[in-house]
Design a protein around this motif. Structure first.
Motif, PDB file in Angstrom:
ATOM      1  N   GLY A 119       0.463  -1.187  -0.189  1.00  0.00           N
ATOM      2  CA  GLY A 119      -0.029  -0.184   0.217  1.00  0.00           C
ATOM      3  C   GLY A 119       0.903   1.918  -0.176  1.00  0.00           C
ATOM      4  N   LEU A 120       1.742   1.191   0.794  1.00  0.00           N
ATOM      5  CA  LEU A 120       2.305   2.420   0.827  1.00  0.00           C
ATOM      6  C   LEU A 120       3.822   2.213  -0.315  1.00  0.00           C
ATOM      7  N   LEU A 121       4.643   1.389  -0.745  1.00  0.00           N
ATOM      8  CA  LEU A 121       5.386   1.307  -1.782  1.00  0.00           C
ATOM      9  C   LEU A 121       4.724   1.411  -3.369  1.00  0.00           C
ATOM     10  N   TYR A 122       3.160   1.328  -3.413  1.00  0.00           N
ATOM     11  CA  TYR A 122       2.546   0.846  -4.647  1.00  0.00           C
ATOM     12  C   TYR A 122       1.266   1.473  -5.017  1.00  0.00           C
ATOM     13  N   GLY A 123       1.115   1.875  -3.902  1.00  0.00           N
ATOM     14  CA  GLY A 123      -0.752   2.979  -4.369  1.00  0.00           C
ATOM     15  C   GLY A 123      -1.510   1.596  -4.105  1.00  0.00           C
ATOM     16  N   ASP A 124      -1.111   0.642  -3.008  1.00  0.00           N
ATOM     17  CA  ASP A 124      -1.677  -0.901  -3.856  1.00  0.00           C
ATOM     18  C   ASP A 124      -2.822  -1.647  -2.618  1.00  0.00           C
ATOM     19  N   GLY A 125      -4.123  -1.061  -2.961  1.00  0.00           N
ATOM     20  CA  GLY A 125      -5.482  -1.142  -1.616  1.00  0.00           C
ATOM     21  C   GLY A 125      -6.000  -0.750  -1.427  1.00  0.00           C
ATOM     22  N   VAL A 126      -7.215  -0.580  -0.939  1.00  0.00           N
ATOM     23  CA  VAL A 126      -8.440  -0.202  -1.341  1.00  0.00           C
ATOM     24  C   VAL A 126      -8.840   0.940  -0.218  1.00  0.00           C
TER      25      VAL A 126
ATOM     26  N   LEU B 216     -10.170   4.168   6.353  1.00  0.00           N
ATOM     27  CA  LEU B 216     -11.061   2.380   7.126  1.00  0.00           C
ATOM     28  C   LEU B 216     -10.309   1.940   5.094  1.00  0.00           C
ATOM     29  N   VAL B 217      -9.613   1.297   5.806  1.00  0.00           N
ATOM     30  CA  VAL B 217      -8.681   1.121   4.689  1.00  0.00           C
ATOM     31  C   VAL B 217      -7.710  -0.560   4.361  1.00  0.00           C
ATOM     32  N   VAL B 218      -7.906  -1.488   3.375  1.00  0.00           N
ATOM     33  CA  VAL B 218      -6.970  -2.319   3.475  1.00  0.00           C
ATOM     34  C   VAL B 218      -5.250  -2.600   2.602  1.00  0.00           C
TER      35      VAL B 218
ATOM     36  N   ILE C 145     -19.591  -2.440   1.397  1.00  0.00           N
ATOM     37  CA  ILE C 145     -20.311  -3.367   0.178  1.00  0.00           C
ATOM     38  C   ILE C 145     -19.309  -2.793  -1.188  1.00  0.00           C
ATOM     39  N   ARG C 146     -19.237  -1.666  -1.012  1.00  0.00           N
ATOM     40  CA  ARG C 146     -17.904  -0.484  -1.582  1.00  0.00           C
ATOM     41  C   ARG C 146     -16.445  -1.328  -1.746  1.00  0.00           C
ATOM     42  N   LEU C 147     -16.348  -0.639  -0.023  1.00  0.00           N
ATOM     43  CA  LEU C 147     -14.578  -1.398   0.125  1.00  0.00           C
ATOM     44  C   LEU C 147     -14.712  -2.962  -0.379  1.00  0.00           C
ATOM     45  N   TYR C 148     -15.367  -4.030  -0.179  1.00  0.00           N
ATOM     46  CA  TYR C 148     -15.238  -5.297  -0.611  1.00  0.00           C
ATOM     47  C   TYR C 148     -14.847  -5.697  -2.433  1.00  0.00           C
ATOM     48  N   GLU C 149     -16.467  -4.604  -2.997  1.00  0.00           N
ATOM     49  CA  GLU C 149     -16.259  -4.208  -4.423  1.00  0.00           C
ATOM     50  C   GLU C 149     -15.336  -4.193  -4.641  1.00  0.00           C
ATOM     51  N   SER C 150     -14.216  -2.765  -4.082  1.00  0.00           N
ATOM     52  CA  SER C 150     -13.238  -2.331  -5.091  1.00  0.00           C
ATOM     53  C   SER C 150     -11.936  -3.168  -5.093  1.00  0.00           C
ATOM     54  N   ALA C 151     -11.902  -3.535  -3.228  1.00  0.00           N
ATOM     55  CA  ALA C 151     -11.046  -4.864  -3.678  1.00  0.00           C
ATOM     56  C   ALA C 151     -10.905  -6.257  -4.077  1.00  0.00           C
ATOM     57  N   ARG C 152     -12.391  -6.549  -5.069  1.00  0.00           N
ATOM     58  CA  ARG C 152     -12.658  -7.885  -5.611  1.00  0.00           C
ATOM     59  C   ARG C 152     -11.892  -7.986  -6.882  1.00  0.00           C
ATOM     60  N   THR C 153     -12.363  -6.182  -7.166  1.00  0.00           N
ATOM     61  CA  THR C 153     -12.264  -5.694  -8.565  1.00  0.00           C
ATOM     62  C   THR C 153     -10.405  -5.799  -8.627  1.00  0.00           C
ATOM     63  N   ILE C 154      -9.450  -5.580  -8.123  1.00  0.00           N
ATOM     64  CA  ILE C 154      -7.493  -5.474  -7.867  1.00  0.00           C
ATOM     65  C   ILE C 154      -6.880  -6.464  -7.312  1.00  0.00           C
ATOM     66  N   GLY C 155      -8.880  -7.870  -7.004  1.00  0.00           N
ATOM     67  CA  GLY C 155      -8.113  -8.953  -6.425  1.00  0.00           C
ATOM     68  C   GLY C 155      -7.373  -8.988  -5.576  1.00  0.00           C
ATOM     69  N   LEU C 156      -7.906  -8.580  -4.648  1.00  0.00           N
ATOM     70  CA  LEU C 156      -7.724  -8.205  -2.661  1.00  0.00           C
ATOM     71  C   LEU C 156      -8.194  -9.114  -1.975  1.00  0.00           C
ATOM     72  N   ASP C 157      -7.884  -9.790  -1.082  1.00  0.00           N
ATOM     73  CA  ASP C 157      -8.730 -10.986  -0.524  1.00  0.00           C
ATOM     74  C   ASP C 157      -9.127  -9.925   0.929  1.00  0.00           C
ATOM     75  N   ILE C 158     -10.083 -10.047   1.429  1.00  0.00           N
ATOM     76  CA  ILE C 158     -10.533  -9.114   2.581  1.00  0.00           C
ATOM     77  C   ILE C 158     -10.380 -10.587   3.523  1.00  0.00           C
ATOM     78  N   PRO C 159      -9.531 -10.658   4.610  1.00  0.00           N
ATOM     79  CA  PRO C 159      -9.487 -12.198   5.923  1.00  0.00           C
ATOM     80  C   PRO C 159     -10.287 -11.760   6.388  1.00  0.00           C
ATOM     81  N   ILE C 160     -11.455 -10.997   6.873  1.00  0.00           N
ATOM     82  CA  ILE C 160     -12.311 -11.236   7.745  1.00  0.00           C
ATOM     83  C   ILE C 160     -14.024 -10.330   7.128  1.00  0.00           C
ATOM     84  N   THR C 161     -14.858 -10.555   7.902  1.00  0.00           N
ATOM     85  CA  THR C 161     -16.298 -10.816   6.747  1.00  0.00           C
ATOM     86  C   THR C 161     -16.657  -9.273   6.721  1.00  0.00           C
ATOM     87  N   MET C 162     -17.973  -9.405   5.844  1.00  0.00           N
ATOM     88  CA  MET C 162     -18.360  -7.561   5.962  1.00  0.00           C
ATOM     89  C   MET C 162     -19.000  -6.970   7.017  1.00  0.00           C
TER      90      MET C 162
END
Length: 302
Positions: free
Chosen positions: A25-32, A91-93, A51-68
């Motif tokens: 996230g710091l090195l490449y801005g890779d996160g949501v 809120l940042v992932v 919901i939008r956070l998890y949709e953004s994460a899905r689009t960049i292939g980032l699996d959030i390790p906790i439920t909504m």
């Protein structure tokens, strides 16, 4: 007294809330991320933001390790730990710690953190008088390159535009897409009013589909105001009856001038004020409660 930050399952003082220099996230801005507001002891539109956070994460292939639902509780508990009834939540992932290469597969564990604090984006006088906007040369990201519908940590596109606005002393800027149609402002969505119709660019114009944007459209339809999502150019703003911006931090704020051209009569319009008041009323009743009735005696800030 400093803030209490949620970081990867723990609540820690802000001076201990640190991430690795190898975090992507710091090195490449890779996160949501999401920016969320709390009003009157409620977190406004929390479910929609999650919901939008998890949709953004899905689009960049980032699996959030906790439920909504667990993430919603993270937000609420962060507010409680900071005694926050009215304020702003970030809120940042991130992709998490990896190596110096680009490969996201080298980042096995995403980083999650949540900040709850105060914010004031614009002084109150600008809500009374309206913003003066400028169009900037920086174009909105191509959806085929870095889709603006993903609320990612990579905000350089917006920052470039904000820098251009700063150079001419404008509080906000209008960004066009690659075809020259109006997309959005650097941090907000944009609306115009023409002949009683509320108009805003569609998602395919290259915009972030804002939670506040969608809420304002819903309010307008409930009031019987015609709403259209369609492409328009700067000419349509110059000749509009009214114009305003929407965003989580900005809420609903009038715009009265673009590129030196006065919009309407140069004052915040009737429909704009109607929507501002309706939006503010909705913030009193929408969203999960932060502190329950039996916690009202707590010494809370905000």
């Amino acid at each position: 007294m400093g803030l209490i930050i949620y970081l990867d399952g723990e609540f820690v003082p802000e001076e201990q809330a640190v991430v690795s220099v190898f975090d992507h996230g710091l090195l490449y801005g890779d996160g949501v991320f999401e920016g969320i507001r709390a009003y009157h002891n409620r977190v406004f539109k929390l479910r929609e933001h999650i919901i939008r956070l998890y949709e953004s994460a899905r689009t960049i292939g980032l699996d959030i390790p906790i439920t909504m639902p667990e993430m919603e509780e993270v937000v609420l508990e962060t507010c409680r730990r900071n005694g926050l009834r009215d304020g702003y939540i970030r809120l940042v992932v991130t992709r998490g710690r990896g190596d110096l290469g680009l490969d996201p597969r080298k980042c096995p564990n995403p980083t999650i953190f949540c900040i709850a604090a105060s914010i004031q984006l614009y002084p109150e006088e600008l809500y009374e008088k309206g913003l003066e906007l400028v169009t900037v040369a920086t174009r909105r990201n191509l959806p085929e390159a870095c889709n603006p519908r993903v609320k990612s940590l990579n905000y350089l596109n917006n920052i470039y535009a904000k820098m251009e606005a700063n150079l001419v002393g404008a509080p906000e800027a209008v960004m066009l897409n690659q075809e020259g149609y109006v997309a959005e402002a650097t941090g907000d969505n944009i609306f115009i009013v023409k002949n009683g119709v509320l108009i805003t660019p569609p998602p395919y114009a290259g915009i972030l589909e804002g939670i506040t944007r969608n809420t304002v459209m819903e309010i307008a339809r409930q009031k019987g105001i015609p709403v259209e999502e369609k492409l328009f150019t700067r000419h349509d703003i110059y000749t509009a009856d009214e114009c305003f911006l929407t965003g989580t931090a900005a809420e609903v704020i009038p715009a009265v001038k673009l590129d030196g051209r006065v919009i309407g009569d140069g004052r915040p319009g009737k429909m704009t004020w109607e929507l501002i008041h309706a939006y503010r009323e909705l913030t009193r009743v929408d969203g999960p409660v932060i502190f329950r009735e039996d916690e009202r005696s707590m010494n809370c800030a905000g």
